[in-house]
Structure formats: structure tokens, C-alpha cells
Design an enzyme around this catalytic site. Sequence first.
Site, PDB file in Angstrom:
ATOM      1  N   ASP A   1       1.452  -4.416   3.870  1.00 38.17           N
ATOM      2  CA  ASP A   1       2.438  -3.509   3.287  1.00 38.17           C
ATOM      3  C   ASP A   1       2.255  -3.441   1.777  1.00 38.17           C
ATOM      4  OD1 ASP A   1       4.536  -1.744   3.286  1.00 38.17           O
ATOM      5  OD2 ASP A   1       6.097  -3.257   3.513  1.00 38.17           O
TER       6      ASP A   1
ATOM      7  N   LYS B   1       6.576   3.178   8.850  1.00 34.71           N
ATOM      8  CA  LYS B   1       5.205   2.662   8.694  1.00 34.71           C
ATOM      9  C   LYS B   1       5.062   1.277   9.348  1.00 34.71           C
ATOM     10  CE  LYS B   1       5.215   3.202   4.186  1.00 34.71           C
ATOM     11  NZ  LYS B   1       6.536   3.878   4.038  1.00 34.71           N
ATOM     12  N   THR B   2       6.029   0.406   9.100  1.00 31.03           N
ATOM     13  CA  THR B   2       5.972  -0.925   9.719  1.00 31.03           C
ATOM     14  C   THR B   2       6.072  -0.821  11.231  1.00 31.03           C
ATOM     15  OG1 THR B   2       6.979  -1.919   7.749  1.00 31.03           O
ATOM     16  CG2 THR B   2       7.035  -3.203   9.774  1.00 31.03           C
TER      17      THR B   2
END
Length: 357
Positions: A122, A77-78
Site C-alpha cells: 500500500d 484497492k485493499t
Amino acid sequence: MNWDDTTDTDAASERLVGSVADREDQAVEAALRPKDLGEFIGQEKVREQLDLVLRAARARGATADHVLLSGAPGLGKTTLSMIIAAEMGAPIRITSGPAIQHAGDLAAILSSLQEGEVLFLDEIHRMSRPAEEMLYMAMEDFRVDVIVGKGPGATAIPLELPPFTLVGATTRAGLLPPPLRDRFGFTAHMEFYEPAELRRVVHRSAHLLDVEIDPAGAAEIAGRSRGTPRIANRLLRRVRDYAQVKADGVITRDIASAALAVYEVDARGLDRLDRAVLQALLKLFGGGPVGLSTLAVAVGEERETVEEVAEPFLVREGLLARTPRGRVATPAAWAHLGLTPPRTATAGNGQQDLFGT
């Protein structure tokens, strides 16, 4: 459960097969991280859909829609958030939900954004409610109301924001309120990786780390990586260390297998905690059903550690089942540990045959 608690995160980060990144992981991931969608391995549907979103935004000369990425830790995801910024030719600002405990924290970040900038948030599900409500207006109208003063004399001063792209990441999409989810123009769920995809990840990482590895060695590491690239890269580094000290530095299947045996990661990716849970369930309680608290006491761990750290993978692998009466081992669990189930053990639905047939 209080998600601000760090107990489970700490327990997960101490495990070789834990999906939470420690400082070493973060440093290595920065070097191994792909720079564009073409380099990104796996998540084919997400990549295809995201590519269309970004290309269309570039063609219009506009900022990209807000993006929500959900899925387990360690799936990229990052990395995708950074790729979004790179593809749009925009800077990226990185923060997290737990760091934003007041609306003022969020207002300070939003007011300093440049036009077109990507804000990566996040663990967005852990943001405070006042900040979350401020984010609604910022995402939709690109403005926030800053409250000056207190009580009857308080005044709301509207603050215009430059267009920006919010990329939210969460491991718990169900905890996001619908009004927040609805404001994302593109949502994607990150799936666990197939072994073939993880083999490609291992080969790519080995090349970047200047490690010699053969296809069988890569397959052995990939097969024990729990479908997670972060774990694959971590296992690769530990096997690399073993190969340098105990062998000629080349990773083969035998070297990978011997190295991971030292670190107590078995052929299915189970570690000491996973096996302890299964062994207690099978040997002490005959395969269950048994309550979670009782099972946790039997393995000498906290209830939350067993439930949040060990159980998800065991359930996903079909080795353990959650039932209204408690935790139950499946036939696959007996087979994996090389044990013979009792005659009353089930064929797969977690209930016992009361008549012994």
C-alpha cells in the site's frame, strides 16, 4: 509537500466524510469486505479486466502478473488485493511504502515469501528510493542482490526469489517513476462510484450489519457519500446509531436526513470544513479570487488541510475552481449556500467582468 507528514491524514481521519480509514473503519471493513470478484460492487471495467488476467494465470498454472491499483482512498484497492489472493488460492502479505525505509526491510520481506504468494504494498509511492530500486529486479527477475560488508570489500550475494505477485496501491500514480510503473503487467485506475452503485453498497452492508433500511434511506446515505464506499459504510453506521436511539431502528429517508444533519453532513456530502471554506470564500472575499494561505487563515485551518482535505471534493463537485490568481467560487457554490452572487461574479470561468456587465 512532505508526504511523510501525517497532518493531512490525521485531519482527514477525524472527519465523518474523510476517506482515510481509522481503526473502527478497518475493523468494520474486514467484516463487510467482499470475498470474490462476483461480490465486488462497482468498478465494472476493472473487474472485467482483472477477471481475465486471473483466469488466464490460473489456466496456465502460473502466478498472476504484478498489479498496480491507483485511485482515491476508500474505493476498494485493499479489498481487490485480497480478492486477487483469494482468486489465485494464495496467501497474502500486507505492508506499506512508509514501512519500507531501507532496502534491507524489503529484502527481509521478499526473502520470506512463498511461491505464488501475493505481496500487497500500500502507498507504494512512499517507499524509499533504495528499496524501490531493489524492487525492480525482484519484480522482473525474481531475485535480489544482498550487499554484505561495506566499502571496497562489500560483496553482492544474489538471492533467488520464488515467483510472487506484487499488488501495488497508490493514491498518487504520478509520483511513481516510469521504470516501476512499467514493471506492472496490469494497471487499473479506480473511479469514484455512481449513486446507484453506492445504494447497492449500502444495502449490502446494511444486510451484513443486520440493519433494516428502505430504498429511500439507502439513496439518502448514498447521495451524501462522495462517491466512496468507505464513507457510505461510515455514514450507514452513524445513521444506524441514530435510528436505534431516536426511532424504531429502521432507516428511512427522513431518519437518514435527520441523522446526517446532526453530524453536519449536508445533501451534497459537504461537512463543516467544506462549508466553512465556501462561506469564507463567498462572504469574506466575494467569491474570489483569493490566495490559498489567506483562505486557510480565514477558516482557522492549516494551508495543507484546506488544500489536501477540503479542496479536492469541492473542485470535483464544481463548487470551487483553482485559477492562477487564486481560488474562485463557481455559481454552483452560491446556489448551494443559498446566496446571491455579486453582479461582478463570473458566469463560470472564475474571472470578473471589469465593465460590470
